[in-house]
Design an enzyme around this catalytic site. Sequence first.
Site, PDB file in Angstrom:
ATOM      1  N   THR A 103       1.121  12.943 -76.019  1.00  0.00           N
ATOM      2  CA  THR A 103       0.215  11.964 -76.613  1.00  0.00           C
ATOM      3  C   THR A 103      -1.139  12.619 -76.848  1.00  0.00           C
ATOM      4  O   THR A 103      -1.667  13.308 -75.981  1.00  0.00           O
ATOM      5  CB  THR A 103       0.037  10.735 -75.705  1.00  0.00           C
ATOM      6  OG1 THR A 103       1.302  10.056 -75.584  1.00  0.00           O
ATOM      7  CG2 THR A 103      -0.976   9.762 -76.289  1.00  0.00           C
TER       8      THR A 103
ATOM      9  N   PHE B 230      -5.045  12.129 -77.387  1.00  0.00           N
ATOM     10  CA  PHE B 230      -6.104  11.188 -77.062  1.00  0.00           C
ATOM     11  C   PHE B 230      -7.399  11.599 -77.760  1.00  0.00           C
ATOM     12  O   PHE B 230      -7.726  12.789 -77.817  1.00  0.00           O
ATOM     13  CB  PHE B 230      -6.363  11.142 -75.554  1.00  0.00           C
ATOM     14  CG  PHE B 230      -5.251  10.516 -74.759  1.00  0.00           C
ATOM     15  CD1 PHE B 230      -5.352   9.206 -74.322  1.00  0.00           C
ATOM     16  CD2 PHE B 230      -4.115  11.243 -74.437  1.00  0.00           C
ATOM     17  CE1 PHE B 230      -4.334   8.624 -73.574  1.00  0.00           C
ATOM     18  CE2 PHE B 230      -3.087  10.669 -73.688  1.00  0.00           C
ATOM     19  CZ  PHE B 230      -3.201   9.355 -73.262  1.00  0.00           C
TER      20      PHE B 230
END
Length: 354
Positions: A256, A258
């Site tokens: 992921t 960010f």
Amino acid sequence: MTLPELREEIDRIDAELVELLKRRAACVHEVGQIKKAENAPIFVPERESLLLDKLMKLNAGVLPEKGLLSIWRQIVSCSFSLEGDMKVGYLGPEGTWSHQAALGRFGDSVSLLPYPSFAYIFSAVERGEVDYGVIPIENSTDGSVSQAMDNFAHTTLRICAQVEQDVQNCLMANIPEGEIRTVYSHPQVLGQCRDWLRREFPDAMQIPTASTAVAAQMAVENAAEGAAALGCPVAAEHTGLRVLRHNIQDKAVNTTRFAIIGNQKTQPSGRDRSTICFTVPHVAGGLVDVLQHFKAHGINILNLDSRPTRDTAWEYLFYVDVEGHEDAEPLAACLAELRAQCPMFKVLGSYPES
């Protein structure tokens, strides 16, 4: 050298390291005083990126790069605390992947504050309650994090840095697997484990939660009703759940990305990414015409996504990640053309790739 001699040598080196760190700390404290007088930001992502590149070259592959990066992050974290009290908001409570990303980027020496939603994080940064916010924007398995991206359209905040977090989800519960009837997790994690859930727990009800840490708490509170959760192993530690399965995401490589949001504009580092959003004229080929500008300037598009504007039915806001910095050519010229063509155009930030 004998074992005792080697240990003595290690002790001497450790003492030297401590003295060097103390000297570095003294310099950092002076830097902090200058920054405070000039009202300059403590966190300077472009300098961090350049310093990291230098460290990797100096290392020449001798030390594991991941380990060296972890050590360096903690040293920089101590520097942040010496320069001033930095506060960073993340999607809480403790134990979420956002919490892990914040720790990975800012270390243990800054104040990390949990918030119940992405909107609360944006608001906290806008009000000056925290200096920065950590927001998930894209997952390698499940795509853009739409609940987070919607907050960028109407904010003055900018993306000033990014961090990539390896996401290795686990199944956690205080009941045997055979008793699981309900699985709680954040919608993004449920999406990352979609095929696994269909295969392993086809009859279990999937219930989305505000965060994976909240999901873990729900699994604790509703264990008697057959509840389990998916999320970060750290969440299991915080809530007392048992980890029943590790690495259950559908793709082995699950990362992921960010965004670090704040009020500052990051300067070019030489290896940057820019995130922009825009609307296009409501005519045939409107989006194609806009994208042609990137091709004409030789600019690589890294990501393209769209979200409803929420202002007018069936009109969309396009989010694009491209290589380059908004103040450096050829991207600067390209963006000037897009500003003239797009009904709505906004640069959300330019920031180092690393």
